[in-house]
Motif scaffolding. Sequence first.
Motif, PDB file in Angstrom:
ATOM      1  N   MET A   5       0.653  -1.302   0.025  1.00 44.90           N
ATOM      2  CA  MET A   5       0.040  -0.048   0.021  1.00 44.90           C
ATOM      3  C   MET A   5       1.024   1.400   0.045  1.00 44.90           C
ATOM      4  O   MET A   5       1.709   1.439   0.716  1.00 44.90           O
ATOM      5  CB  MET A   5      -0.929  -0.008   1.123  1.00 44.90           C
ATOM      6  N   ALA A   6       0.610   2.009  -0.786  1.00 43.39           N
ATOM      7  CA  ALA A   6       1.495   3.354  -0.936  1.00 43.39           C
ATOM      8  C   ALA A   6       0.814   4.457   0.304  1.00 43.39           C
ATOM      9  O   ALA A   6      -0.208   4.263   0.780  1.00 43.39           O
ATOM     10  CB  ALA A   6       1.014   4.154  -2.445  1.00 43.39           C
ATOM     11  N   GLU A   7       2.017   4.907   0.850  1.00 43.35           N
ATOM     12  CA  GLU A   7       1.668   5.871   1.636  1.00 43.35           C
ATOM     13  C   GLU A   7       1.233   7.358   1.371  1.00 43.35           C
ATOM     14  O   GLU A   7       1.395   7.633   0.287  1.00 43.35           O
ATOM     15  CB  GLU A   7       3.086   6.137   2.634  1.00 43.35           C
ATOM     16  N   ARG A   8       0.305   7.621   2.188  1.00 43.48           N
ATOM     17  CA  ARG A   8      -0.351   8.803   1.729  1.00 43.48           C
ATOM     18  C   ARG A   8       0.624   9.987   1.915  1.00 43.48           C
ATOM     19  O   ARG A   8       1.263  10.232   3.119  1.00 43.48           O
ATOM     20  CB  ARG A   8      -1.611   9.165   2.621  1.00 43.48           C
ATOM     21  N   ARG A   9       0.608  11.108   0.975  1.00 42.22           N
ATOM     22  CA  ARG A   9       1.501  12.186   1.091  1.00 42.22           C
ATOM     23  C   ARG A   9       0.819  13.192   2.090  1.00 42.22           C
ATOM     24  O   ARG A   9      -0.248  13.414   1.935  1.00 42.22           O
ATOM     25  CB  ARG A   9       1.868  12.917  -0.130  1.00 42.22           C
ATOM     26  N   THR A  10       1.712  13.968   2.848  1.00 38.62           N
ATOM     27  CA  THR A  10       1.361  15.435   3.351  1.00 38.62           C
ATOM     28  C   THR A  10       1.066  16.240   2.525  1.00 38.62           C
ATOM     29  O   THR A  10       1.643  16.594   1.616  1.00 38.62           O
ATOM     30  CB  THR A  10       2.108  15.568   4.641  1.00 38.62           C
ATOM     31  N   PRO A  11       0.395  17.453   3.476  1.00 40.41           N
ATOM     32  CA  PRO A  11      -0.006  18.474   2.235  1.00 40.41           C
ATOM     33  C   PRO A  11       1.472  19.072   2.055  1.00 40.41           C
ATOM     34  O   PRO A  11       1.968  19.837   1.269  1.00 40.41           O
ATOM     35  CB  PRO A  11      -0.641  19.399   3.058  1.00 40.41           C
ATOM     36  N   TYR A  12       2.480  19.092   3.093  1.00 37.24           N
ATOM     37  CA  TYR A  12       3.814  19.653   2.957  1.00 37.24           C
ATOM     38  C   TYR A  12       4.579  19.126   1.892  1.00 37.24           C
ATOM     39  O   TYR A  12       5.314  19.573   1.390  1.00 37.24           O
ATOM     40  CB  TYR A  12       4.597  19.608   4.385  1.00 37.24           C
ATOM     41  N   GLU A  13       4.462  17.765   1.840  1.00 41.26           N
ATOM     42  CA  GLU A  13       5.299  17.012   0.876  1.00 41.26           C
ATOM     43  C   GLU A  13       4.501  17.388  -0.404  1.00 41.26           C
ATOM     44  O   GLU A  13       5.310  17.643  -1.603  1.00 41.26           O
ATOM     45  CB  GLU A  13       5.072  15.411   0.825  1.00 41.26           C
ATOM     46  N   ILE A  14       3.218  17.651  -0.832  1.00 36.08           N
ATOM     47  CA  ILE A  14       2.659  17.988  -1.915  1.00 36.08           C
ATOM     48  C   ILE A  14       3.218  19.466  -2.323  1.00 36.08           C
ATOM     49  O   ILE A  14       3.489  19.735  -3.246  1.00 36.08           O
ATOM     50  CB  ILE A  14       0.983  17.903  -1.935  1.00 36.08           C
ATOM     51  N   TYR A  15       3.161  20.384  -1.432  1.00 36.10           N
ATOM     52  CA  TYR A  15       3.802  21.828  -1.578  1.00 36.10           C
ATOM     53  C   TYR A  15       5.140  21.639  -1.990  1.00 36.10           C
ATOM     54  O   TYR A  15       5.503  22.376  -3.111  1.00 36.10           O
ATOM     55  CB  TYR A  15       3.557  22.858  -0.391  1.00 36.10           C
ATOM     56  N   TRP A  16       5.911  20.987  -1.437  1.00 41.70           N
ATOM     57  CA  TRP A  16       7.268  20.801  -1.793  1.00 41.70           C
ATOM     58  C   TRP A  16       7.308  20.084  -3.384  1.00 41.70           C
ATOM     59  O   TRP A  16       8.258  20.907  -4.197  1.00 41.70           O
ATOM     60  CB  TRP A  16       8.089  19.724  -0.811  1.00 41.70           C
ATOM     61  N   GLU A  17       6.587  19.070  -3.537  1.00 38.10           N
ATOM     62  CA  GLU A  17       6.734  18.637  -4.914  1.00 38.10           C
ATOM     63  C   GLU A  17       6.280  19.668  -5.989  1.00 38.10           C
ATOM     64  O   GLU A  17       6.851  19.797  -6.981  1.00 38.10           O
ATOM     65  CB  GLU A  17       5.639  17.416  -5.055  1.00 38.10           C
ATOM     66  N   ILE A  18       5.275  20.524  -5.850  1.00 38.83           N
ATOM     67  CA  ILE A  18       4.752  21.464  -6.577  1.00 38.83           C
ATOM     68  C   ILE A  18       5.938  22.601  -6.857  1.00 38.83           C
ATOM     69  O   ILE A  18       6.253  22.809  -7.888  1.00 38.83           O
ATOM     70  CB  ILE A  18       3.522  22.223  -6.121  1.00 38.83           C
ATOM     71  N   LEU A  19       6.424  23.164  -5.711  1.00 39.22           N
ATOM     72  CA  LEU A  19       7.272  23.966  -5.781  1.00 39.22           C
ATOM     73  C   LEU A  19       8.859  23.474  -6.627  1.00 39.22           C
ATOM     74  O   LEU A  19       9.330  24.243  -7.251  1.00 39.22           O
ATOM     75  CB  LEU A  19       8.076  24.563  -4.567  1.00 39.22           C
ATOM     76  N   VAL A  20       9.230  22.518  -6.248  1.00 39.08           N
ATOM     77  CA  VAL A  20      10.262  21.832  -6.983  1.00 39.08           C
ATOM     78  C   VAL A  20      10.097  21.502  -8.316  1.00 39.08           C
ATOM     79  O   VAL A  20      10.986  22.121  -9.390  1.00 39.08           O
ATOM     80  CB  VAL A  20      10.623  20.241  -6.361  1.00 39.08           C
ATOM     81  N   TYR A  21       8.978  21.238  -8.738  1.00 38.37           N
ATOM     82  CA  TYR A  21       8.548  20.865 -10.229  1.00 38.37           C
ATOM     83  C   TYR A  21       8.416  22.383 -10.878  1.00 38.37           C
ATOM     84  O   TYR A  21       8.782  22.437 -12.067  1.00 38.37           O
ATOM     85  CB  TYR A  21       7.244  20.139 -10.155  1.00 38.37           C
ATOM     86  N   CYS A  22       8.061  23.217 -10.338  1.00 36.58           N
ATOM     87  CA  CYS A  22       7.966  24.409 -10.942  1.00 36.58           C
ATOM     88  C   CYS A  22       8.927  25.647 -10.935  1.00 36.58           C
ATOM     89  O   CYS A  22       8.819  26.775 -11.027  1.00 36.58           O
ATOM     90  CB  CYS A  22       6.566  25.237 -10.354  1.00 36.58           C
TER      91      CYS A  22
END
Length: 91
Positions: free
Chosen positions: A1-18
């Motif tokens: 089962m994949a672990e659920r990401r926290t909002p902080y991880e999602i913010y980090w992913e968006i900022l790194v990708y952008c």
Amino acid sequence: MAERRTPYEIYWEILVYCRTPRGFTAIINRCDLNSKTGQEYLEFLVAKGHLARIREGDRVSYQSTPQAAEYIALFSSLYQKLFDTSPGFRL
């Protein structure tokens, strides 16, 4: 089962990708978000000054601001200390 990401991880992913300008569809596809949730995350980051909305005619893209660098660095450091590994994001 994949672990659920926290909002902080999602913010980090968006900022790194952008770090380079990205369109809405590219962001939600790359960060595995649905349109509604993706829009909420982007609006939050724009409101906080971490993400800039760039309009070029009818096209809108998003790019991380210099202010986002501090969040990216702090989150990466905290994650490293907690889990002895860098945050996982496929770039």
